[in-house]
Design a protein around this motif. Structure first.
Motif, PDB file in Angstrom:
ATOM      1  N   MET A  59       0.872  -1.186   0.000  1.00  0.00           N
ATOM      2  CA  MET A  59       0.000   0.000   0.000  1.00  0.00           C
ATOM      3  C   MET A  59       0.907   1.233   0.000  1.00  0.00           C
ATOM      4  O   MET A  59       1.740   1.392   0.903  1.00  0.00           O
ATOM      5  CB  MET A  59      -0.893   0.013   1.242  1.00  0.00           C
TER       6      MET A  59
ATOM      7  N   CYS B  25       0.436   4.347   0.700  1.00  0.00           N
ATOM      8  CA  CYS B  25       0.345   5.217   1.885  1.00  0.00           C
ATOM      9  C   CYS B  25       1.111   4.604   3.059  1.00  0.00           C
ATOM     10  O   CYS B  25       1.938   5.267   3.698  1.00  0.00           O
ATOM     11  CB  CYS B  25      -1.114   5.477   2.259  1.00  0.00           C
TER      12      CYS B  25
ATOM     13  N   GLY C 132     -10.379   4.638   1.912  1.00  0.00           N
ATOM     14  CA  GLY C 132      -9.348   5.199   1.044  1.00  0.00           C
ATOM     15  C   GLY C 132      -9.710   6.580   0.520  1.00  0.00           C
ATOM     16  O   GLY C 132      -8.815   7.358   0.168  1.00  0.00           O
TER      17      GLY C 132
ATOM     18  N   ILE D 195      -7.992   9.243   2.545  1.00  0.00           N
ATOM     19  CA  ILE D 195      -6.544   9.334   2.291  1.00  0.00           C
ATOM     20  C   ILE D 195      -6.298   9.962   0.924  1.00  0.00           C
ATOM     21  O   ILE D 195      -5.376  10.765   0.752  1.00  0.00           O
ATOM     22  CB  ILE D 195      -5.897   7.940   2.431  1.00  0.00           C
TER      23      ILE D 195
ATOM     24  N   TYR E 247      -0.647  10.265  -1.733  1.00  0.00           N
ATOM     25  CA  TYR E 247      -0.177   8.885  -1.780  1.00  0.00           C
ATOM     26  C   TYR E 247      -0.848   8.034  -2.858  1.00  0.00           C
ATOM     27  O   TYR E 247      -0.207   7.189  -3.479  1.00  0.00           O
ATOM     28  CB  TYR E 247      -0.391   8.193  -0.428  1.00  0.00           C
ATOM     29  N   CYS E 248      -2.152   8.232  -3.054  1.00  0.00           N
ATOM     30  CA  CYS E 248      -2.903   7.277  -3.880  1.00  0.00           C
ATOM     31  C   CYS E 248      -2.462   7.304  -5.340  1.00  0.00           C
ATOM     32  O   CYS E 248      -2.613   6.302  -6.044  1.00  0.00           O
ATOM     33  CB  CYS E 248      -4.399   7.548  -3.768  1.00  0.00           C
TER      34      CYS E 248
ATOM     35  N   CYS F  88      -0.217   4.390  -6.189  1.00  0.00           N
ATOM     36  CA  CYS F  88      -0.584   3.108  -5.555  1.00  0.00           C
ATOM     37  C   CYS F  88      -1.191   2.149  -6.566  1.00  0.00           C
ATOM     38  O   CYS F  88      -1.874   2.552  -7.496  1.00  0.00           O
ATOM     39  CB  CYS F  88      -1.579   3.360  -4.430  1.00  0.00           C
TER      40      CYS F  88
ATOM     41  N   ASP G 113      -7.046   1.131  -5.934  1.00  0.00           N
ATOM     42  CA  ASP G 113      -7.926   2.245  -6.292  1.00  0.00           C
ATOM     43  C   ASP G 113      -8.777   2.586  -5.063  1.00  0.00           C
ATOM     44  O   ASP G 113      -9.573   1.736  -4.618  1.00  0.00           O
ATOM     45  CB  ASP G 113      -8.812   1.819  -7.474  1.00  0.00           C
ATOM     46  N   PRO G 114      -8.631   3.787  -4.521  1.00  0.00           N
ATOM     47  CA  PRO G 114      -9.344   4.098  -3.268  1.00  0.00           C
ATOM     48  C   PRO G 114     -10.867   4.037  -3.398  1.00  0.00           C
ATOM     49  O   PRO G 114     -11.575   3.918  -2.396  1.00  0.00           O
ATOM     50  CB  PRO G 114      -8.869   5.506  -2.930  1.00  0.00           C
TER      51      PRO G 114
ATOM     52  N   CYS H  21      -9.024  -1.018  -2.742  1.00  0.00           N
ATOM     53  CA  CYS H  21      -8.132  -0.438  -1.730  1.00  0.00           C
ATOM     54  C   CYS H  21      -8.420  -1.111  -0.382  1.00  0.00           C
ATOM     55  O   CYS H  21      -9.575  -1.156   0.053  1.00  0.00           O
ATOM     56  CB  CYS H  21      -8.402   1.063  -1.637  1.00  0.00           C
ATOM     57  N   PRO H  22      -7.393  -1.640   0.283  1.00  0.00           N
ATOM     58  CA  PRO H  22      -7.639  -2.310   1.568  1.00  0.00           C
ATOM     59  C   PRO H  22      -8.364  -1.406   2.570  1.00  0.00           C
ATOM     60  O   PRO H  22      -9.186  -1.885   3.362  1.00  0.00           O
ATOM     61  CB  PRO H  22      -6.229  -2.659   2.052  1.00  0.00           C
ATOM     62  N   TYR H  23      -8.075  -0.101   2.557  1.00  0.00           N
ATOM     63  CA  TYR H  23      -8.764   0.806   3.487  1.00  0.00           C
ATOM     64  C   TYR H  23     -10.262   0.840   3.196  1.00  0.00           C
ATOM     65  O   TYR H  23     -11.087   0.869   4.110  1.00  0.00           O
ATOM     66  CB  TYR H  23      -8.194   2.225   3.372  1.00  0.00           C
TER      67      TYR H  23
HETATM   68 FE1  SF4 Z   1      -3.533   3.822   0.535  1.00  0.00          FE
HETATM   69 FE2  SF4 Z   1      -5.672   2.838  -0.729  1.00  0.00          FE
HETATM   70 FE3  SF4 Z   1      -4.624   5.169  -1.469  1.00  0.00          FE
HETATM   71 FE4  SF4 Z   1      -3.314   2.880  -1.934  1.00  0.00          FE
HETATM   72  S1  SF4 Z   1      -5.268   3.503  -2.798  1.00  0.00           S
HETATM   73  S2  SF4 Z   1      -2.434   4.806  -1.160  1.00  0.00           S
HETATM   74  S3  SF4 Z   1      -3.844   1.695  -0.113  1.00  0.00           S
HETATM   75  S4  SF4 Z   1      -5.561   4.718   0.492  1.00  0.00           S
END
Ligand code: SF4
Length: 512
Positions: free
Chosen positions: A342, A344, A422, A425, A431-432, A435, A438-439, A448-450
């Motif tokens: 991830m 972030c 996500g 974030i 950050y995304c 990555c 996909d938030p 996205c795990p979040y």
């Molecule tokens: Fe973090 Fe999800 Fe954004 Fe990746 S997509 S940076 S895991 S919040």
């Protein structure tokens, strides 16, 4: 009567109560460099900061006429009773430690003399004063405590009213990142001979004990005069933009406009009252945006004093709370400080490995948020934070991580869980963009795990929060998901395989 003083590692100020009780030169002063502390604060940057600051403080006390001994030993039990006997002490004085486990560790020593505890004088609110404020209140809320602190200590007041007409400017301090944000570099210090010797020692010990993080470059302040220089630089170069950008997270800028004063406040190199006075003096000398000034005062006079007061007010049963019954083990990537996949998390952990520091919003909305929505064990999470951050002490972490970050206390500290997907974030960070996830997606290969875990968290705790004033809206959004969608979220959460940490990684309880 022979009297000595033992200065604990986070009490490095000449005015601390035990030192102040002993006329200069009239008795021996002990500082202890215990290798046992490597288990409780294994991050190399943290250990170097603690030991180097302590060695510098010992040198300053010696120059001021104190009879100081800094002893390097495997543990307090192997050094302190022998030191007391060697000096034939009748009485050993200590200032009450801010951390409860440190007090327990000293009490457990078999000392051949009387032990005298003096009240901690490094906070604006004494424990008794906080207890009197808290007594009889149904809910303890920071906002009311903070206003009382402003009145009690006369900070940002005009004719008894808040400067500017409002107590709180938080609503002006939540801007998302603007394109091209560039903060001034934080003040960095070269390692002197004392710090270099400590770095060598930590590197040598790292060959036998697993110590996370990197020793070099090491740029933290290790003396009071250096800490004062950090404060000066913050007041002149960072304070004005601190407020509007205090919640943003930008790749490649680990500090942004954050003051980075907490390591020094928590070790005793700076005093909270002097920081508040300097903030007000700066605002008297030149125009400072009120939202930034008030936001900074709120951190020191509000949150810092509030969490310290609550830690002692709630007492020793507080760390055992786990209202959300979170029991997942910590994932291996936390101990490796990277490799989660991830962007972030890996950015934040990479910065932590290099410096022992992340700013507040990275800790709360990237790491604590993940721990909350993934259901990591609260005490294991709290211990991990305490082990890795240069400003982390038990009194800070039990409230900030367990209470504010994980809501394990059921809302005694924070009015709602800081659970976010996500989308948060993405809005507040850069950050995304880099990555692989996909938030916006909560299911599927790019979920996205979040986002998956956020909906999984709402699903798990829907009944608990259905009537909660600040969570009910989110539960209603969860109710609108189709059955297939909810099953998809559960499958996405279950598919997150991060692997547990090896047993040897767990830090120990704080000691003396
Ligand atoms: Fe973090 Fe999800 Fe954004 Fe990746 S997509 S940076 S895991 S919040």
């Amino acid at each position: 009567m022979a009297v000595g003083v033992w200065v604990l590692p986070d009490q490095l100020h000449a005015g601390q109560a035990a030192l102040a009780s002993l006329p200069v030169g009239s008795g021996p002063v002990l500082l202890l460099e215990s290798e046992a502390s490597l288990r409780e604060r294994p991050h190399r940057q943290k250990q170097i900061l603690f030991w180097s600051a302590q060695r510098h403080f010992a040198a300053e006390l010696t120059a001021a006429g104190h009879r100081v001994e800094l002893i390097e030993a495997p543990s307090a039990a192997e050094a302190v009773p022998a030191w007391v006997r060697r000096h034939r002490l009748d009485e050993l004085r200590l200032m009450e430690p801010a951390d409860r486990p440190a007090r327990r560790a000293v009490d457990a020593l078999e000392l051949p003399c009387r032990l005298i505890w003096l009240p901690d004088n490094h906070f604006l609110w004494s424990r008794d004063a906080f207890g009197r404020w808290a007594e009889g209140r149904r809910q303890l809320r920071m906002e009311f405590f903070y206003r009382e602190g402003r009145r009690r200590f006369g900070v940002l007041l005009q004719d008894g009213e808040p400067v500017g007409g409002r107590w709180n400017y938080d609503s002006e301090n939540r801007r998302p990142p603007a394109r091209g944000l560039q903060a001034p570099e934080p003040l960095a210090f070269d390692a002197d001979a004392i710090t270099a010797a400590v770095v060598d020692k930590v590197e040598r010990l790292a060959q036998t004990v697993p110590l996370p993080g990197r020793s070099l470059p090491f740029t933290w302040a290790v003396t009071r005069s250096q800490a004062l220089a950090v404060l000066d630089q913050f007041l002149q170069e960072r304070l004005d933009d601190f407020g509007p950008w205090q919640d943003v997270m930008v790749s490649g800028q680990p500090s942004l406009w954050h003051a980075r004063l907490s390591p020094y406040l928590n070790l005793g190199l700076l005093r909270p009252d002097e920081v508040l006075q300097r903030l007000e003096a700066t605002a008297a000398e030149r125009s400072v945006p009120l939202a930034s000034l008030e936001g900074c005062v709120r951190q020191i006079l509000g949150w810092r004093e509030f969490t310290h007061g609550l830690y002692h007010h709630f007492g020793p049963s507080y760390p055992g709370l786990n209202v959300l019954e979170a029991q997942q083990p910590l994932p291996a990537f936390l101990w490796r400080l990277g490799g989660s996949g991830m962007a972030c998390v890996d950015t934040v952990l990479g910065e932590l490995a290099a410096s022992g520091y992340n700013h507040h919003i990275q800790r709360l909305m990237v790491l604590s948020n993940l721990a909350l929505i993934a259901g990591w064990d609260p005490q294991a999470t709290t211990a991990w934070f305490r082990a890795h951050y240069v400003d982390a002490h038990d009194w800070v972490m039990q409230t900030n991580v367990l209470g504010m970050g994980l809501w394990a206390d059921g809302g005694r500290l924070a009015s709602k869980p800081y659970a976010a997907s996500g989308a948060y974030i993405k809005r507040m960070s850069t950050y995304c963009a880099g990555c692989r996830y996909d938030p916006k997606q909560r299911t599927g290969p790019r979920a996205c795990p979040y986002t998956s875990l956020y909906w999984g968290f709402l699903d798990r705790h829907a009944e608990r929060f259905r009537n909660h004033p600040r969570m009910a809206l989110m539960v209603r959004q969860r109710d609108r998901l189709s059955g297939a969608d909810r099953s998809g979220v559960q499958e996405a959460c279950a598919a997150l395989e991060w692997g547990p940490a090896p047993d040897a990684c767990g830090p120990a309880e704080p000691s003396a």
